[in-house]
Scaffold this active site. Sequence first.
Site, PDB file in Angstrom:
ATOM      1  N   CYS A 109       0.925  -1.433   0.054  1.00 47.03           N
ATOM      2  CA  CYS A 109      -0.003   0.251   0.081  1.00 47.03           C
ATOM      3  C   CYS A 109       0.920   1.416   0.146  1.00 47.03           C
ATOM      4  O   CYS A 109       0.613   2.070  -0.747  1.00 47.03           O
ATOM      5  CB  CYS A 109      -1.286  -0.240   1.477  1.00 47.03           C
ATOM      6  SG  CYS A 109      -0.901  -0.007   2.922  1.00 47.03           S
ATOM      7  N   HIS A 169      -2.818   1.543   6.930  1.00 45.10           N
ATOM      8  CA  HIS A 169      -3.038   1.313   5.529  1.00 45.10           C
ATOM      9  C   HIS A 169      -2.424   2.952   4.683  1.00 45.10           C
ATOM     10  O   HIS A 169      -3.125   4.078   5.638  1.00 45.10           O
ATOM     11  CB  HIS A 169      -4.689   1.345   5.383  1.00 45.10           C
ATOM     12  CG  HIS A 169      -4.415   1.368   3.187  1.00 45.10           C
ATOM     13  ND1 HIS A 169      -3.475  -0.535   2.649  1.00 45.10           N
ATOM     14  CD2 HIS A 169      -6.136   1.810   2.254  1.00 45.10           C
ATOM     15  CE1 HIS A 169      -4.217   0.711   1.186  1.00 45.10           C
ATOM     16  NE2 HIS A 169      -5.506   1.311   1.446  1.00 45.10           N
ATOM     17  N   ASP A 181      -7.252   6.086  -4.262  1.00 44.77           N
ATOM     18  CA  ASP A 181      -6.746   5.164  -3.600  1.00 44.77           C
ATOM     19  C   ASP A 181      -6.021   3.702  -4.352  1.00 44.77           C
ATOM     20  O   ASP A 181      -6.591   3.466  -4.726  1.00 44.77           O
ATOM     21  CB  ASP A 181      -7.011   4.048  -1.996  1.00 44.77           C
ATOM     22  CG  ASP A 181      -6.189   3.038  -1.468  1.00 44.77           C
ATOM     23  OD1 ASP A 181      -5.127   2.655  -2.115  1.00 44.77           O
ATOM     24  OD2 ASP A 181      -7.099   2.631  -0.459  1.00 44.77           O
TER      25      ASP A 181
END
Length: 711
Positions: A304, A362, A385
């Site tokens: 991530c 995250h 994202d």
Amino acid sequence: MLSEGWAKVYITVEGDSGDIECCCEKKDSHMEDLSLQYVNLEESENLERHRTQGFRSSKALVVRRGAPFRVSLQLEGRTFDPKTDFLRIKVMLGSLYVIIPVTSSKKVSSSSWNAYIDPEGLNLQRPSIFICSPASASVGYYRFQLCVFTQDSRTACAIGKFILLCNPWCREDAVYVPFEDQREEYVQNDSGLLFMGTPMNLVSRPWSFDQYEPGVLEACLNLLQVSPRHQKNTRLDYLNRNNPVYISRVVSAMINSEDDLGVLKGNWSDDFKQGVHPSMWTGSGDILKQWAQSGYSPVKYGQCWVFAAVMCTVMRVLGIPCRVVTNFNSAHDTNANLVIEEYYTETGQKLNVSKDSIWNFHVWVECYMTRRDLGPGMDGWQVLDPTPQERSGGEFCCGPAPVKAIKDRRIDMPYDIPFVYAEVNADVLSIIVSKGRVISYSKDTEKVGSLILTKAIGFPIHQNITGDYKHIKSPTSSLTPRRSTMSRDSTLSRGSSNGVSVSLTLDRAHVAGEPVCFAVKVINRQNVAKKMKVHFNAQAKEYNHGPSDAFWETHGVIKLAPMEAKVVHQQILPAEYAHVLGDNLINLAVVVEDMDSQERVLASEEFNIASPHLTVQVADSIVPNKVQTASVSFTNPFSHPVSGVLTVAGAGLIQGKVNFRVLSLCPGGRMEQHITFVPSMVGTKMLQASLSLTNISSTIRGFKMVSVHGA
């Protein structure tokens, strides 16, 4: 088609930004009395005017939309006569084009292409022309043709090229940011910090965004060109590139390689033999250039924070303000019920049986833009994202979701607001099971999204933006992380029942080489004596996975008088956790069992053991193009010798990376390595160092912000 009796002549002249090709028509019998020799793109002036000096290595002039850039003409023969001669410019983006007459009026429209000639230069052989794109022009690689038409209908033309980016300095641009310090941080800054670990024990990982490194600008533009949307309908893609909402969705999908020729291949397994372990990347430049040079094969591997950091680079290159954001205890709610179920055994071992999950952290990005598609109130920071988790509109992308809409739970709006809302707001249900039967459960409404951070403007520290995403019960400092993960009144760190309550407290943030010390407080809330079994265990886990089997456990029995409270102290020694170091976290749990009623109460915490730091020192006075010296030092805190490879890098400071081998360093031993470098750019730069240990799965990092002053 050329007219009869005329020939086409090409003249190539080396200008400030490369070769400018010129052509003209002339009679066979005599030379034209007014001719265009070449066009100079005045690179130095335009780069400074458009704040694109960092892209000086580009083969094309780099400018921002909504602002004029100057080109100068070299004429020969008679003086240009505005009454009989005129200029015309054809600007081309792929097959799209617009023809712009060059006027003498400086009054330009921000909604259309304009060009005007500097009236003061009309009597000179080197007049200047200013070309201005609309504030909503499409981002991309442009070509232009500038033609001079004389009174005899004879023409002379020059062909040039430029790259057009978004413009956060332009009020009419949808990415306009009103404050200069924010533009410097979120557009121009080529380094930053990525936050990992846990709220109590933050890990600040240095990252080089590398947007000014040679080849990175071209890779970012190529990313738009190889996207499925461009390949499917080139004309429509070019037209839509005027909108940062559209651009951001394309980039979000193209950072991962799930649907397309995207940049990064994700890997959350334990096998990274076919590529680079995600934790080994230190900047975006190596990734983007490797992707472009390989013919757009996905770079292996990303997780991530790598996906987010690379996307931040691309967006800053394209002129869209962007920052990296970390959400601690981030929920992945697969069934959209806003509840994450976590299961434990009767002795406190966490089980991997739920499709839902909570990542300890995250990382995504926020981009700043006006949301004209959503109406007033949704402008500002938008969540994007690029980590491939769920499909959005058929692609693995996410956003842009307005942060304001997430806070107000406006799940009726695009894009992907329900998914992001759950990431920061889901409840956690902790369930103890025995022989397939639920024997106890408790609910926590505060764990998910407990802390949301980004880098502070102008300083290498974090900024708490939790309150932007959710309505929090009590204000928290914007500079100090909440310690509530270890002490909040919740049923994860504090379990309770009718008869017994238990709380688990870690005494401090832990660093490798020190024992992990914690305390468990058990309170008998009834007027009868109790005999309690106490089960402790610790499990290693990755930030995005459930834990593995317990690597440490102990059990005991305590007796409690009526209404008595007892505190049990425990510690895990360095030798007991050494083999789970690295990027792992630890899930620590205690279950207290009433031996008479068999009632059980759970308290648990997840924490990280931070690696020690490298110390980077640099002289105070740093100037460009002069040899400078830095030192990197490290003291071994472990109980055994270590060795490894030291890597030093810094965009704008060092070309590429410099590696040094560190031989066996005994416990308590100290190493110091001196490095020379020659800064190439003025500004605040990051010099970062990492020591990859060969006998421990761990990387030691350090960085220093370096101010390079103009001579």
